[in-house]
Design a protein around this motif. Structure first.
Motif, mmCIF file in Angstrom:
data_model
loop_
_atom_site.group_PDB
_atom_site.id
_atom_site.type_symbol
_atom_site.label_atom_id
_atom_site.label_comp_id
_atom_site.label_asym_id
_atom_site.label_seq_id
_atom_site.Cartn_x
_atom_site.Cartn_y
_atom_site.Cartn_z
ATOM 1 N N GLN A 203 -7.963 5.292 -11.610
ATOM 2 C CA GLN A 203 -6.761 4.534 -11.261
ATOM 3 C C GLN A 203 -5.754 5.317 -10.412
ATOM 4 O O GLN A 203 -4.546 5.173 -10.560
ATOM 5 C CB GLN A 203 -6.068 4.036 -12.546
ATOM 6 C CG GLN A 203 -6.941 3.172 -13.417
ATOM 7 C CD GLN A 203 -7.296 1.850 -12.752
ATOM 8 O OE1 GLN A 203 -6.421 1.166 -12.255
ATOM 9 N NE2 GLN A 203 -8.573 1.509 -12.712
ATOM 10 N N THR B 299 -10.482 4.150 -4.349
ATOM 11 C CA THR B 299 -11.122 2.990 -3.726
ATOM 12 C C THR B 299 -10.163 2.303 -2.764
ATOM 13 O O THR B 299 -10.556 1.897 -1.664
ATOM 14 C CB THR B 299 -11.613 2.010 -4.794
ATOM 15 O OG1 THR B 299 -12.604 2.657 -5.595
ATOM 16 C CG2 THR B 299 -12.215 0.759 -4.173
ATOM 17 N N THR B 300 -8.913 2.188 -3.127
ATOM 18 C CA THR B 300 -7.924 1.524 -2.275
ATOM 19 C C THR B 300 -7.788 2.214 -0.926
ATOM 20 O O THR B 300 -7.815 1.561 0.124
ATOM 21 C CB THR B 300 -6.557 1.478 -2.985
ATOM 22 O OG1 THR B 300 -6.702 0.790 -4.224
ATOM 23 C CG2 THR B 300 -5.514 0.796 -2.125
ATOM 24 N N LYS C 158 -11.060 1.733 1.097
ATOM 25 C CA LYS C 158 -11.184 0.371 1.620
ATOM 26 C C LYS C 158 -10.254 0.166 2.810
ATOM 27 O O LYS C 158 -10.612 -0.503 3.776
ATOM 28 C CB LYS C 158 -10.891 -0.654 0.528
ATOM 29 C CG LYS C 158 -12.037 -0.843 -0.423
ATOM 30 C CD LYS C 158 -11.751 -1.953 -1.401
ATOM 31 C CE LYS C 158 -12.941 -2.165 -2.314
ATOM 32 N NZ LYS C 158 -12.691 -3.235 -3.289
ATOM 33 N N LYS C 159 -9.053 0.728 2.753
ATOM 34 C CA LYS C 159 -8.121 0.608 3.876
ATOM 35 C C LYS C 159 -8.715 1.249 5.124
ATOM 36 O O LYS C 159 -8.704 0.662 6.209
ATOM 37 C CB LYS C 159 -6.786 1.254 3.534
ATOM 38 C CG LYS C 159 -5.749 1.152 4.647
ATOM 39 C CD LYS C 159 -4.424 1.737 4.214
ATOM 40 C CE LYS C 159 -3.357 1.555 5.271
ATOM 41 N NZ LYS C 159 -3.482 2.455 6.393
ATOM 42 N N GLY D 130 -6.163 5.449 -6.875
ATOM 43 C CA GLY D 130 -6.151 4.892 -5.533
ATOM 44 C C GLY D 130 -7.298 5.310 -4.636
ATOM 45 O O GLY D 130 -7.251 5.081 -3.424
ATOM 46 N N ASP E 184 -19.269 2.792 -3.448
ATOM 47 C CA ASP E 184 -18.206 2.979 -4.441
ATOM 48 C C ASP E 184 -18.815 2.851 -5.836
ATOM 49 O O ASP E 184 -19.385 1.876 -6.183
ATOM 50 C CB ASP E 184 -17.118 1.931 -4.231
ATOM 51 C CG ASP E 184 -15.927 2.113 -5.143
ATOM 52 O OD1 ASP E 184 -15.761 3.209 -5.716
ATOM 53 O OD2 ASP E 184 -15.141 1.172 -5.259
ATOM 54 N N PHE F 269 0.855 -1.192 0.000
ATOM 55 C CA PHE F 269 0.000 0.000 0.000
ATOM 56 C C PHE F 269 0.885 1.235 0.000
ATOM 57 O O PHE F 269 1.856 1.312 0.754
ATOM 58 C CB PHE F 269 -0.891 -0.009 1.247
ATOM 59 C CG PHE F 269 -1.770 1.200 1.361
ATOM 60 C CD1 PHE F 269 -2.911 1.318 0.600
ATOM 61 C CD2 PHE F 269 -1.439 2.241 2.222
ATOM 62 C CE1 PHE F 269 -3.727 2.431 0.696
ATOM 63 C CE2 PHE F 269 -2.240 3.355 2.319
ATOM 64 C CZ PHE F 269 -3.383 3.453 1.555
#
Length: 77
Positions: free
Chosen positions: A29, A33-34, A37-38, A31, A77, A3
């Motif tokens: 692209q 959503t990433t 989610k974290k 990040g 999302d 990450f």
């Protein structure tokens, strides 16, 4: 894959403690959503994606019930 820490993470956490809803926008692209989610995993927040056509149609056809069934805190999302 590791990450990538982002400055926005602490800002999002601070906003989440002050506001009932937060909108995260940006280019594809990058990040979004990433990072969400974290944060969601850290706070045991449930989530759904509108990539699922049934979820999208449900939200559009009956938004009140859709929101009632997805209790806060929740990530869309």
């Amino acid at each position: 894959m590791d990450f990538i820490e982002r400055h926005a993470e602490e800002t999002l956490k601070r906003f989440a403690s002050s506001f009932p809803a937060i909108l995260v926008t940006g280019a594809r692209q990058t990040g979004k959503t990433t990072i969400l989610k974290k944060i969601a995993d850290e706070y045991s927040v449930s989530s759904t994606t509108f990539d699922d056509i049934a979820e999208e149609q449900f939200a559009l056809s009956d938004p009140k019930t859709f929101l009632e069934l997805h209790e806060s805190p929740f990530m869309f999302d």
